[in-house]
Design a protein around this motif. Structure first.
Motif, PDB file in Angstrom:
ATOM      1  N   GLY A 816      17.864 -23.546  -8.705  1.00 54.97           N
ATOM      2  CA  GLY A 816      16.898 -24.514  -9.173  1.00 54.97           C
ATOM      3  C   GLY A 816      17.422 -25.277 -10.378  1.00 54.97           C
ATOM      4  O   GLY A 816      18.580 -25.127 -10.778  1.00 54.97           O
ATOM      5  N   PRO A 817      16.579 -26.069 -11.009  1.00 64.68           N
ATOM      6  CA  PRO A 817      17.030 -26.881 -12.142  1.00 64.68           C
ATOM      7  C   PRO A 817      17.344 -26.083 -13.393  1.00 64.68           C
ATOM      8  O   PRO A 817      17.986 -26.615 -14.304  1.00 64.68           O
ATOM      9  N   ASP A 818      16.924 -24.814 -13.477  1.00 62.60           N
ATOM     10  CA  ASP A 818      17.123 -24.031 -14.694  1.00 62.60           C
ATOM     11  C   ASP A 818      18.052 -22.839 -14.523  1.00 62.60           C
ATOM     12  O   ASP A 818      18.808 -22.515 -15.436  1.00 62.60           O
ATOM     13  N   LEU A 819      18.002 -22.167 -13.405  1.00 60.90           N
ATOM     14  CA  LEU A 819      18.792 -20.948 -13.233  1.00 60.90           C
ATOM     15  C   LEU A 819      20.266 -21.303 -13.031  1.00 60.90           C
ATOM     16  O   LEU A 819      20.606 -22.068 -12.139  1.00 60.90           O
ATOM     17  N   MET A 852      27.251 -21.177 -13.590  1.00 65.65           N
ATOM     18  CA  MET A 852      27.107 -22.432 -12.855  1.00 65.65           C
ATOM     19  C   MET A 852      26.918 -23.571 -13.848  1.00 65.65           C
ATOM     20  O   MET A 852      26.134 -23.476 -14.787  1.00 65.65           O
ATOM     21  N   GLY A 853      27.628 -24.666 -13.621  1.00 64.60           N
ATOM     22  CA  GLY A 853      27.513 -25.824 -14.499  1.00 64.60           C
ATOM     23  C   GLY A 853      26.555 -26.870 -13.987  1.00 64.60           C
ATOM     24  O   GLY A 853      26.333 -27.885 -14.641  1.00 64.60           O
ATOM     25  N   SER A 854      25.994 -26.629 -12.802  1.00 61.97           N
ATOM     26  CA  SER A 854      24.983 -27.518 -12.237  1.00 61.97           C
ATOM     27  C   SER A 854      24.134 -26.669 -11.312  1.00 61.97           C
ATOM     28  O   SER A 854      24.264 -25.445 -11.286  1.00 61.97           O
ATOM     29  N   ASP A 855      23.264 -27.300 -10.533  1.00 65.70           N
ATOM     30  CA  ASP A 855      22.412 -26.517  -9.648  1.00 65.70           C
ATOM     31  C   ASP A 855      23.048 -26.267  -8.289  1.00 65.70           C
ATOM     32  O   ASP A 855      22.394 -25.779  -7.373  1.00 65.70           O
TER      33      ASP A 855
END
Length: 949
Positions: A816-819, A852-855
């Motif tokens: 997701g956008p945060d994990l 992770m550097g993005s989702d």
């Protein structure tokens, strides 16, 4: 004669070519019956291409092709399907899911064109207006053109009509992704207009009504003909071609074999079930992350206190699996298959009401290939047929009840925290057959039986060799090692595990405060004239510069509550607390109900009284507020409105609700919180200490009270001081022992983040206040990353839906956008040179933490690290928008409390922050970059560029 027309440069055929094309049948309409050798010669002549096919070209094409799935049933498994770049669904059956549930996936609508191509009038523009346009308006961004024709069918002028429709759609929606099913000549002519070609039933042919029916192998000669033409189309147009094939829904072996065969032929595979209702396998295979927990709780009991939630879910969560609960006495689900469930866990406590129905359901799942873990009992008498299906032998005779069985052999999985003495009364007359492996064999005279075993379908462990009660207060110990048991029983693979405990290698730290005791005064010298809110404001909230999440109870401080005469004194304190930049605002309800399990899940009213669990009465159900009758809306939305209108400063509002009392929130309460637009937390009894050291004292991440997204309750990371002070009877310094909990949930396995969770009444006593400061001082000396409680809640909600897939040895993860944290349980490190979306990694408790550097991230694991690729080893900041090119990195970073980024393999690298160059004097390859942090939300990000070329 065969006519195949190519397209002009602008992507549409000219008027003349369109007129010519209108009279052309498919290749197979003309060529059926022609010898394969003639076909090969003609195809080579027409396309002007050599008959040789480049394997390298196929590989390169495959790397560029989108991953496309097809799912035609109504129950969309969105969490799994989101791993595909595009998914074709049937809009007549399924509802388009919200965009945020699958941000990387484009949804395409299957257009049923049977009537369109067979009708007397087929007006393409009218079809677009009346059928396509409404679907586009709903959010579909592509279409499958499907008239159900077989790839070798004589299609008449269907090509003419479908071709006209294709052009009409392209004209109105130039960006639409269009897939054509079969119709190879049409695909050849319009290849540049197509997103992909779906080649259906070339390997196995479906027949029967609707989406179901059986399958039979397709004729070899027809497949050879189709493959020849397809390869020519691919060489000329690089058109992605997806070959649809079919296996029984539970047959993983068949799916994987079919994928290998199709891939070897140079096509993109998608192997699904005959009813088009399975998550198929293509170039990627989605790893299911759901476990079905089947229980038989006693009627009226709380789900939160069931063995499935209280004990069994924690190890499953740690392994990366979200748990769904079902009461077998209230009905069993019909669609439980291994494409979306990693397994079934059976935890039967109370008697099964319909043992025969349960028996048939369980055996059917075994025969469909589901992995199953049975703990405690099977729930039905073991007859010869059931034993045969389960790979068990029935032990003849009876065991003498006056004997004590002896252990013959025992696996290392058994006897983890305790090893109970065998009891003849608990003996079950079954033994593992030659297909399985005994985990616990017992013998009483000539009576030999297996109380636990590893089977081809899973594993079982019977009582008393699962959980053992050790005292009257409800303490338990694990007999089986639960992580090892579930890993082997369900054949769980090593895979990247979405991790809730950490970010960029640092253990997460958050703190939240329940509103209880706000109106209490200090009971120590210097504090007797102050309310606890003022004391905590001075000594905790404004002293520790970390994010804090604080709630109040309206019924305690508001004008309509118990202490209305104190409102003018208490509300200003609350306003001052909520105005702090490091504080986010929460509600702890209006009247603080102590027994949420007494709320009816349909009406929201209190209906259960004086039951055996709560021993509650009307007087103690909640705070005694004059003239107030319990109202769930008043508790939730009413208290939120009060805080927003009376206490919250400009620019702030309530963002969470902290469950009170037993915290056993029913689904209706969770729904109301979600409708109010706030998050929820509390519950779960994580209280493991040196003197209560069982893993049974570690709670799961939360509990799903229903199937809807808003029906998930997030549990606290650890319990509050009430549990460490004997229900606030003393010793009042007892909260210091939460440090034992934090340590034991970190090593050797990191089960939990750090959650400093307490009440306002901790500010009333010198001992409790000192304990609180001791806890904060200790955890802030540890390598932590402070976040707000809602940051954690968002991660917990997203954790359930993270998608993981593999393509050979390459992994694809969509979060997701945060994990942003993964944990790799095996050996090796990610190959950063060939990865995307991976910022770095750090060894830690229980495995390797991959950042992770993005989702979205894709990577392979390498046996040894490379020393020539710089990476982020650790960071006490959020990392977003990460990209890597060779030995350069570019990303955004920001955080709340002293954020920094620690790099590895970065000797002599140049860097800049927001365009301002900095100097790196490190020669050892590691350097730390500190950036400015801000406690207020939202996070302020800084652009970081690192150049090591």
């Amino acid at each position: 004669m065969i006519k195949v027309f190519t397209k002009t440069y602008n992507g549409q055929c000219t008027v003349r070519k369109c007129q010519q094309f209108a009279s052309v049948h498919t290749v197979y309409a003309t060529l059926r019956g022609i010898a394969v050798t003639t076909l090969l010669a003609l195809a080579g002549l027409l396309l002007g291409q050599s008959l040789a096919y480049s394997a390298d070209l196929a590989t390169a094409f495959s790397a560029q092709s989108p991953n496309i799935a097809f799912y035609y049933q109504s129950d969309l498994p969105v969490d799994e399907l989101q791993m595909f770049d595009a998914v074709v669904i049937d809009p007549a059956r399924a509802t388009l899911p919200p965009i945020q549930s699958a941000p990387h996936t484009v949804w395409l609508a299957r257009l049923d064109l049977k009537s369109f191509v067979r009708g007397s009038s087929s007006d393409a523009n009218a079809f677009v207006q009346h059928v396509v346009a409404p679907l586009w308006a709903k959010g579909y961004r592509g279409f499958l053109l499907d008239d159900s024709a077989a790839f070798d069918a004589r299609v008449g002028d269907a090509d003419n009509r479908i071709g006209a429709l294709l052009l009409a759609i392209r004209s109105m929606y130039p960006d639409a992704r269009l897939i054509l099913r079969n119709h190879l000549a049409l695909a050849q002519a319009h290849a540049a207009d197509l997103y992909a070609l779906a080649l259906d039933s070339v390997y196995h042919t479906r027949f029967g009504s609707g989406y179901g029916g059986a399958t039979v192998p397709a004729p070899e000669v027809l497949r050879a003909e189709a493959l020849t033409i397809i390869k020519r189309i691919q060489r000329q147009h690089a058109l992605p071609v997806v070959a649809l094939d079919y296996c029984a829904v539970g047959d993983q072996v068949c799916r994987r074999q079919a994928v290998n065969q199709i891939s070897a032929d140079g096509l993109t595979p998608y192997v699904t079930s005959r009813d088009m209702g399975a998550v198929g396998v293509g170039r990627i295979e989605v790893m299911p992350r759901k476990i079905l927990m089947v229980q038989s709780p006693s009627k009226g009991s709380s789900l939160d206190l069931s063995v499935g939630v209280y004990d069994l879910s924690m190890p499953l969560n740690y392994l990366g699996y979200d748990v769904q609960y079902v009461d077998l006495n209230e009905g069993l689900p019909s669609h439980v298959t291994n494409d979306r469930y990693a397994g079934i866990v059976v935890a039967i406590g109370s008697p099964v009401q319909r043992a025969g129905v349960w028996r048939e359901w369980l055996l059917a799942r075994v025969q469909e290939g589901m992995r199953i873990a049975v703990l405690g009992q099977f729930g039905f008498p073991m007859d010869s047929q059931a034993a045969r299906i389960l790979g068990l032998d029935i032990v003849p005779g009876t065991i003498a009840l006056d004997t004590t069985p002896q252990i013959v052999s025992k696996d290392a999985t058994i006897g983890f925290e305790i090893m109970p003495a065998p009891d003849a009364l608990a003996a079950v007359g079954i033994r593992v057959s030659s297909s399985g492996h005994s985990w616990l064999r017992l013998k009483a005279g000539g009576y030999v039986y297996d109380a636990a075993g590893l089977m081809p379908w899973g594993a079982y462990a019977l009582q008393p060799f699962v959980l053992v009660s050790i005292n009257a207060s409800g303490g338990y110990r694990w007999v089986v090692q639960p992580i090892d048991f579930f890993r082997q029983a369900l054949a769980l693979p090593d895979m990247p595990v979405p991790d809730l405990t950490s970010e960029n290698g640092r253990r997460l730290l958050f703190t939240h405060v329940d509103g209880d005791g706000f109106a209490s005064r200090g009971e120590f010298a210097g504090g007797r004239e102050q309310y606890s809110g003022q004391i905590l404001y001075t000594q905790i909230f404004s002293k520790y510069a970390i994010p804090m999440s604080i709630s109040v109870i309206e019924g305690e401080i508001g004008a309509h509550g118990m202490y209305s005469k104190l409102t003018t004194s208490l509300e200003p304190i609350a306003r001052k607390i909520f105005a702090l930049p490091n504080v986010e605002i929460a509600s702890h309800t209006f009247s603080h109900p102590f027994f949420l399990n007494e709320i009816d899940n349909t009406t929201g009213r209190r209906v259960r009284k004086n039951n055996s669990m709560t021993k509650s009465s009307d007087e103690v159900f909640a705070m005694k507020i004059p003239s107030y009758k319990f109202d769930l809306d008043r508790e939730i939305s009413g208290s939120i409105d009060y805080i927003n209108q009376k206490l919250a400063p400009p620019g702030k509002s309530v963002v969470a609700l902290f469950w009170p009392g037993d915290a056993a929130a029913p689904a209706i309460a969770l729904q109301k919180v979600a409708k109010a637009g706030v998050l929820n937390i509390n519950g779960g009894d994580t209280v493991i200490t040196d003197t209560a050291s069982s893993w049974t004292n570690i709670a799961p991440y939360g509990v799903a009270k229903g199937d809807l997204a808003g029906e998930y309750q997030v549990y606290a990371g650890a319990m509050n001081e009430n549990m460490y002070t004997n229900d606030w009877l003393g010793p009042y310094y007892g909260f210091r022992r939460v440090l034992e909990t934090f340590e034991m949930t970190n090593k050797p396995i990191r089960f939990k983040p750090i959650d400093v969770y307490y009440h306002f009444y901790s500010g009333t006593k010198q001992a409790s206040l000192t304990a609180l400061r001791t806890v904060f001082d200790a955890v802030l000396k540890q390598p932590v990353m402070p976040i707000y409680t809602t940051d954690y809640i968002k991660r917990a909600m997203q954790w359930r839906h993270v998608g993981v897939a593999r393509a050979g040895d390459r992994w694809l993860v969509r979060s997701g956008p945060d994990l942003r944290q993964l944990r790799w349980p095996g050996k090796g490190v990610p190959d950063l040179a060939t990865s995307a979306g991976v910022a770095g990694y750090l060894p830690g408790p229980g495995g390797l933490y991959i950042h992770m550097g993005s989702d979205e991230a894709t990577f392979t694991m390498s046996a040894a690290p490379r020393n020539d690729v710089p990476y982020i080893a650790e960071a006490s900041s959020f990392v977003r928008q990460f990209s890597r090119r060779g030995r350069t990195m570019r990303f955004e970073a920001g955080g709340y409390t002293k954020p920094f980024v620690q790099f590895a393999n970065a000797a002599h690298c140049r860097f800049s922050v927001d365009g301002r160059a900095g100097k790196n004097n490190s020669t050892a390859g590691a350097f730390r970059l500190d950036i400015k942090g801000e406690l207020a939300q939202p996070v302020s990000y800084h652009l970081i560029e690192v150049d090591c070329e």
